[in-house]
Design an enzyme around this catalytic site. Sequence first.
Site, PDB file in Angstrom:
ATOM      1  N   LYS A   9       0.934  -1.225  -0.208  1.00 41.00           N
ATOM      2  CA  LYS A   9      -0.076   0.163   0.123  1.00 41.00           C
ATOM      3  C   LYS A   9       0.864   1.110   0.053  1.00 41.00           C
ATOM      4  O   LYS A   9       1.994   1.065   0.267  1.00 41.00           O
ATOM      5  CB  LYS A   9      -0.747  -0.008   1.160  1.00 41.00           C
ATOM      6  N   TYR A  49     -12.369  -1.948  -3.473  1.00 39.14           N
ATOM      7  CA  TYR A  49     -12.690  -2.046  -2.163  1.00 39.14           C
ATOM      8  C   TYR A  49     -14.352  -2.094  -1.957  1.00 39.14           C
ATOM      9  O   TYR A  49     -14.920  -1.773  -0.966  1.00 39.14           O
ATOM     10  CB  TYR A  49     -12.197  -1.167  -0.799  1.00 39.14           C
ATOM     11  N   ASN A 112      -1.735   0.145   6.895  1.00 38.45           N
ATOM     12  CA  ASN A 112      -1.359  -1.441   7.445  1.00 38.45           C
ATOM     13  C   ASN A 112      -0.373  -1.903   6.347  1.00 38.45           C
ATOM     14  O   ASN A 112      -0.376  -3.316   6.378  1.00 38.45           O
ATOM     15  CB  ASN A 112      -2.407  -2.246   8.082  1.00 38.45           C
ATOM     16  N   HIS A 115      -2.040  -5.507   1.429  1.00 39.82           N
ATOM     17  CA  HIS A 115      -3.156  -6.108   1.363  1.00 39.82           C
ATOM     18  C   HIS A 115      -2.965  -7.660   0.735  1.00 39.82           C
ATOM     19  O   HIS A 115      -2.023  -7.964   0.141  1.00 39.82           O
ATOM     20  CB  HIS A 115      -3.991  -5.537  -0.050  1.00 39.82           C
ATOM     21  N   GLU A 126      -9.640 -10.432  -7.619  1.00 32.48           N
ATOM     22  CA  GLU A 126      -8.325  -9.214  -7.467  1.00 32.48           C
ATOM     23  C   GLU A 126      -7.194  -9.325  -8.408  1.00 32.48           C
ATOM     24  O   GLU A 126      -6.724  -8.274  -8.753  1.00 32.48           O
ATOM     25  CB  GLU A 126      -8.066  -9.411  -6.105  1.00 32.48           C
TER      26      GLU A 126
HETATM   27  N1  UDP Z   1      -9.745  -0.890   7.521  1.00 32.59           N
HETATM   28  C1  UDP Z   1      -9.815   0.184   8.109  1.00 32.59           C
HETATM   29  N2  UDP Z   1     -10.519   0.220   9.347  1.00 32.59           N
HETATM   30  C2  UDP Z   1     -10.986  -0.734  10.009  1.00 32.59           C
HETATM   31  C3  UDP Z   1     -10.798  -1.954   9.285  1.00 32.59           C
HETATM   32  C4  UDP Z   1     -10.318  -2.083   7.870  1.00 32.59           C
HETATM   33  O1  UDP Z   1      -9.141   1.246   7.799  1.00 32.59           O
HETATM   34  O2  UDP Z   1     -11.873  -0.810  10.990  1.00 32.59           O
HETATM   35  C5  UDP Z   1      -8.887  -0.843   6.223  1.00 32.59           C
HETATM   36  C6  UDP Z   1      -7.403  -1.639   6.272  1.00 32.59           C
HETATM   37  O3  UDP Z   1      -6.481  -0.715   5.495  1.00 32.59           O
HETATM   38  C7  UDP Z   1      -7.950  -2.876   5.939  1.00 32.59           C
HETATM   39  C8  UDP Z   1      -8.848  -2.569   4.867  1.00 32.59           C
HETATM   40  O4  UDP Z   1      -9.598  -1.751   5.235  1.00 32.59           O
HETATM   41  O5  UDP Z   1      -6.456  -3.595   5.294  1.00 32.59           O
HETATM   42  C9  UDP Z   1      -9.520  -3.806   4.469  1.00 32.59           C
HETATM   43  O6  UDP Z   1     -10.197  -4.405   5.534  1.00 32.59           O
HETATM   44  P1  UDP Z   1     -10.329  -5.936   5.829  1.00 32.59           P
HETATM   45  O7  UDP Z   1     -11.118  -5.983   6.762  1.00 32.59           O
HETATM   46  O8  UDP Z   1     -10.514  -6.564   4.464  1.00 32.59           O
HETATM   47  O9  UDP Z   1      -8.830  -6.329   6.263  1.00 32.59           O
HETATM   48  P2  UDP Z   1      -7.574  -7.003   5.750  1.00 32.59           P
HETATM   49  O10 UDP Z   1      -8.290  -8.179   4.946  1.00 32.59           O
HETATM   50  O11 UDP Z   1      -6.859  -6.194   4.923  1.00 32.59           O
HETATM   51  O12 UDP Z   1      -6.772  -7.601   6.668  1.00 32.59           O
HETATM   52 MG    MG Z   2      -9.678  -8.014   3.240  1.00 35.24          MG
END
Ligand code: UDP
Ligand code: MG
Length: 138
Positions: A9, A49, A112, A115, A126
């Site tokens: 990211k 997303y 974080n 992805h 994806e």
């Molecule tokens: N995210 C966020 N706040 C939250 C949860 C997720 O900003 O409370 C963002 C974060 O960058 C995350 C992305 O949205 O990686 C997608 O969320 P997901 O639950 O799919 O997490 P991931 O699969 O990336 O672990």
């Molecule tokens: Mg996810």
Amino acid sequence: MERTLSIIKPDGVGKGVAGEVIKRMEKAGIRICAMKMVRLTPEQAGMFYAVHRERPFFHSLTEFMTSGPIIAMVLEGENVIARNRELMGATNPKDALPGTIRRDFASDVEKNIVHGSDGPDTAAQEIKFFFNDLEIQR
Ligand code: UDP
Ligand code: MG
């Protein structure tokens, strides 16, 4: 053999940890079979997303994802979807295990670093979002 989509990211690229992230994947025996650096438009980030469209963090997330270039990769290996998620660690770096990418480099739950697709169906979807067949090395 399984494939998954990985993204470094904008925060990962900006912090200069792309090499470290890639090194961890290679050390884990994961093969990189496609890679490109792109900058998403707000429309593209929203499409990528789309499952999170109704979540309170959606707008901030798409702004963040368009704030700079990202590196998209196709990873290949046995059980690579789950293994990549293990290398990444939990979504919130505070919950991520020591030694994971997110625990080591992420600043918060949004920024974080990486992805990773969460299952075979999302992985296929994806990968198609970023790459056509000719761009994926066999
Ligand atoms: N995210 C966020 N706040 C939250 C949860 C997720 O900003 O409370 C963002 C974060 O960058 C995350 C992305 O949205 O990686 C997608 O969320 P997901 O639950 O799919 O997490 P991931 O699969 O990336 O672990
Ligand atoms: Mg996810």
